[in-house]
Structures are given as C-alpha cells and as structure tokens.
Design an enzyme around this catalytic site. Sequence first.
Site, PDB file in Angstrom:
ATOM      1  N   HIS A  15      38.962  38.867  46.710  1.00 24.38           N
ATOM      2  CA  HIS A  15      39.427  37.506  46.397  1.00 24.38           C
ATOM      3  C   HIS A  15      40.908  37.320  46.695  1.00 24.38           C
ATOM      4  O   HIS A  15      41.420  36.217  46.571  1.00 24.38           O
ATOM      5  CB  HIS A  15      39.166  37.191  44.917  1.00 24.38           C
ATOM      6  CG  HIS A  15      37.714  37.010  44.607  1.00 24.38           C
ATOM      7  ND1 HIS A  15      37.141  35.787  44.376  1.00 24.38           N
ATOM      8  CD2 HIS A  15      36.698  37.903  44.518  1.00 24.38           C
ATOM      9  CE1 HIS A  15      35.845  35.927  44.142  1.00 24.38           C
ATOM     10  NE2 HIS A  15      35.550  37.209  44.219  1.00 24.38           N
TER      11      HIS A  15
ATOM     12  N   ASP B  16      48.712  34.269  49.446  1.00 27.87           N
ATOM     13  CA  ASP B  16      47.569  33.991  48.573  1.00 27.87           C
ATOM     14  C   ASP B  16      46.289  34.179  49.380  1.00 27.87           C
ATOM     15  O   ASP B  16      46.237  33.795  50.551  1.00 27.87           O
ATOM     16  CB  ASP B  16      47.653  32.528  48.088  1.00 27.87           C
ATOM     17  CG  ASP B  16      47.101  32.352  46.686  1.00 27.87           C
ATOM     18  OD1 ASP B  16      46.205  33.118  46.312  1.00 27.87           O
ATOM     19  OD2 ASP B  16      47.561  31.435  45.975  1.00 27.87           O
TER      20      ASP B  16
END
Length: 469
Positions: free
Chosen positions: A155, A356
């Site tokens: 993730h 990110d």
Amino acid sequence: MGRLVIVSNRAPSVDGTGDSGGLVVALKDALSEQGGLWIGGAPEQTDTPSASLVFHQRPDFDIALFEMEPELYRDYYLGYSNSVLWPALHGRVDLIDVQPHYSIAYREVARRLARQIADIVTHDDVIWVHDYQLIPLAHELKALGLTSRIGFFLHIPLPDLQTFKAIPDWQDLAGWLADYDLLGLQTQRDLGHLINIFRHTLRGELRANGNMGINGREVVLGCFPISIDVQGFRRLAVEGAAQTAPAPMPRLIGVDRLDYSKGLPHRLLGYEAFLSQNTRFCSNVGLLQIAPPTRDDVDAYKAIRSELEHLAGRINGSFGTIDWTPVQYIHRSLPRDELAVLYRYSQVGLVTPLFDGMNLVAKEYVAAQDEADPGVLILSQFAGAAEEMSDALIVNPHNPQDIADAIRTALEMPLAERRQRHDALYGHLEKHDVGHWSAAFLNRLLSVEQADPEWLARVSGLESRARTG
Ligand code: ADP
Ligand code: G6P
C-alpha cells in the site's frame, strides 16, 4: 477456490463499527460472496498471547485475531515496521533507526503468524497479504509446506534500488517478496523499481508477459492503483451538504495523518508564500488542516507535530487578525460523513505529500465535489495518484513557490475550466473505484498457476509436512 483469506496488520473491528472507510469496504463484498476470513493483529497486546488465532464471527465474514506480547508488538510495529521500513520505503533513509531486536521481532511475528495460519488454511484457500508490516509471510508459509496461492499488495511506495539498499536487510526483503505468487504495486513507478530490485538482487529476468523469472519460478507482477468507494463517498457528501451550510469564505483543505511523508510543513510554507504575495486574499480565504495523530511514540512523529504547530502559529501570528485565522488546525480524526461535507465545501484540496504510494484523500476530495461548481485539486507529483489524476494542478511540494502559484491559480480558475478538470478526474474515478481494484487483483491471483505440492515439498525439504488440505 476455497475461502478468501485476507491478512493485514490491523484487523477490522469485531463488531463491524468503524468499517466505513478503506480496505474493509473494498473487500467486504468479495469476502462475504466467497466465504472469507480476515486475519489481523489483535487490537490489544497481552502478556499471555494465545498460541492459535482467536476467532470472532461477524454476519459478513469471520475475523481471526493474532495476539502478541507488548514488547514483541512494539519492536515489530513501532520498531521495524515504522522506524525502518516506513521511512526507508518513503525515501527518508535519514530517519531509519536500525536495531537488531527490531529485525528479530519482525521475523518472529511473521514466523508465529505463519504457523497459526498454516493450522487453519487449506490448499484451495487463496491468501491475500497486505502491506509492509508482513512482507516475510509467504516465505514462512511456504517453509511450512503451504501450497495455497499467496498474493501481496504493497500500500506504500517502493523506492529505487539505491534507497532500498539502505535497509540493512534489503536482500532478505527482496527474497521474501519473490516468494509471493502475485505482487501488486500501486503505480508503474513502483513496478519499475521492483523489477530493478529483482534484477539486481536475485538475477530476476523480465519476461515478455511482464512477469519475472526468479530461481526457476515465475513471479507475477502487476500495477493495481487502489481507489475508494466513489459512489458511496459522493453520496455521503451530497447528503451531508443538504443538511449543512457552506463555509463563510473560500477554503483550502488538507486531510492527512500527521506523518512526515505528507509534506505538511512544505504545504504551510507554500500557503505562507501565497498569502504574502497575494495580500488581497488575506481575510478572504482560510486553510483547514485536519491532521490526526499517528504512531506518536516514534520520535520522528513527535518532531513533525511540533514543526507543524510552530509553522501554523507563525502564520496565524503574522497574518491573522481579530476576525480572521489563516490556518485552522485540527489534531484528531473526524467521522467520514463530516469529512465528506468539509471536502465538498472547500474550493481547493491540498494534497502535497513528499512521497506517497497512492493517496486516497485526493480521490475522496474529487468524489465529494459538486459537479456543477467543483473545487480544484492541487496534487503532488510524488503522490501515486498523480499517475492517474493528471487533470489536477500538479506541483512539486519541495518548492513553496509552486504551491503558492497553484493556490492562486486554483482560486482564480474560471468555472468552465474547473468543470472540465473535474469531469475528467471524476470520470476516471467512477470507472476505477475500489471494487475495480480488488476484483482486478483477485482475478489475477486466481489465474496464477498453483504450486505443485510435491515440488514445493522437495524444494523446501519438507516432504513429510507438505499440506494439501
Ligand atoms: P495514508 O494511508 O498514508 O494514511 P491515504 O490518503 O491513502 O493516506 O489514506 C488516508 C485515509 O485516512 C483516507 O481515507 C482519509 O479520509 C482518512 N483520514 C485521514 N485523516 C483523517 C481524519 N482526520 N479523520 C478521518 N479520516 C481521516
Ligand atoms: C498506511 C499504511 C497502512 C496503515 C495506515 C495507518 O495507510 O499503508 O498499512 O494501516 O497507514 O497506519 P497505522 O500504523 O495506524 O496502521
């Protein structure tokens, strides 16, 4: 296929409360359709952990909790996971805190968890492991002779080879990743990094189908950009807005866990530059930054909190007036329905991480907008979401001037351009929601050829223990 078995560091709640966001929503349908089980860490640690998984039944799927002693949990979660892997994989090698007992705990958790999982799964079950806290799990499961298909989804971002090599256990990590049958990453950027890491570390060979040959077996690789429940989130925003008044003045909004990867100080510096260069906006615009605490026993997180609070105080002190506070800062979580309305009533969404994996806030902001009068998303070029959301205003978060210019452009953008950008962003999201993401990953995992139990037993030297369910 047998059951779908999800494994993650955090388990969903046993009573179904707090399921409204993220992964649980994404996987709930697949789990209840196929009969499923979610295995995750118990929310509380105990000095006398159970030697087997502790089961709880929900109407939609079962939950099995893995218990740990507080010291083991601390070294595994705050230590290796969040003081070594999180900073390294986010490119902050300066923040890595290398401690031998952290690595030991990380492996121990995977080893113990694998034993408890191996006791309850069969050959036909399909296992989907989530995130950096559990990378060695397939290795440990296969060492126990398990022949189920095992997929892994990361993730968070995967950095380039040189950064990856700053992790003391980088070779082990690469080997553990290669033990999965399917590896899913968020972006093409990260997929490229993984291919390079495998080539360099394990002499992996890229095949024409995009998979990698490593030590005589094929590891399936894929890029699966995660998303949100777009319709559901939009509904929350529309229904909430019908009962709430809009903000009194144009508003910029930021919503992030208070993490150093999110670029919060950089965002405030950009906003400060914007105010000083565009004084006509003073008293006529406000920034709402919602940043709940996270992992605050780790020093780097304490530091980012004081830096952010110092900067917010400086901006409010320099620009604020009796009637106007330029930065409103909220250091706690809000219910998702409130968040949805706040996004909808904000003219600018500021999403400026330094690195990110994806960034779901960017997608939530777009989903919540009123299509007749939408706000503008300002998005960091280093968020995974930027690969899909090129109709946002893309900025370099390291350059405050870039952020300042984008804020002005967003606030002055004509309605026609705002609508055109929003249509493009929303159109893409509608087709690529979280259901699309989980189905794409699971379909790929189900298409992977299953390991032959005899072969696996031979290579792991565990003939007598191979389980076929
Ligand atoms: P990360 O997974 O690194 O935290 P993402 O942007 O991908 O970053 O996901 C964050 C999730 O947490 C989003 O769904 C967002 O709505 C939620 N979130 C962040 N801050 C808050 C908050 N203050 N209150 C409620 N939810 C929040
Ligand atoms: C990111 C990670 C998740 C993690 C979440 C919250 O989204 O990818 O694995 O669960 O942050 O962090 P926490 O440490 O509170 O679980």
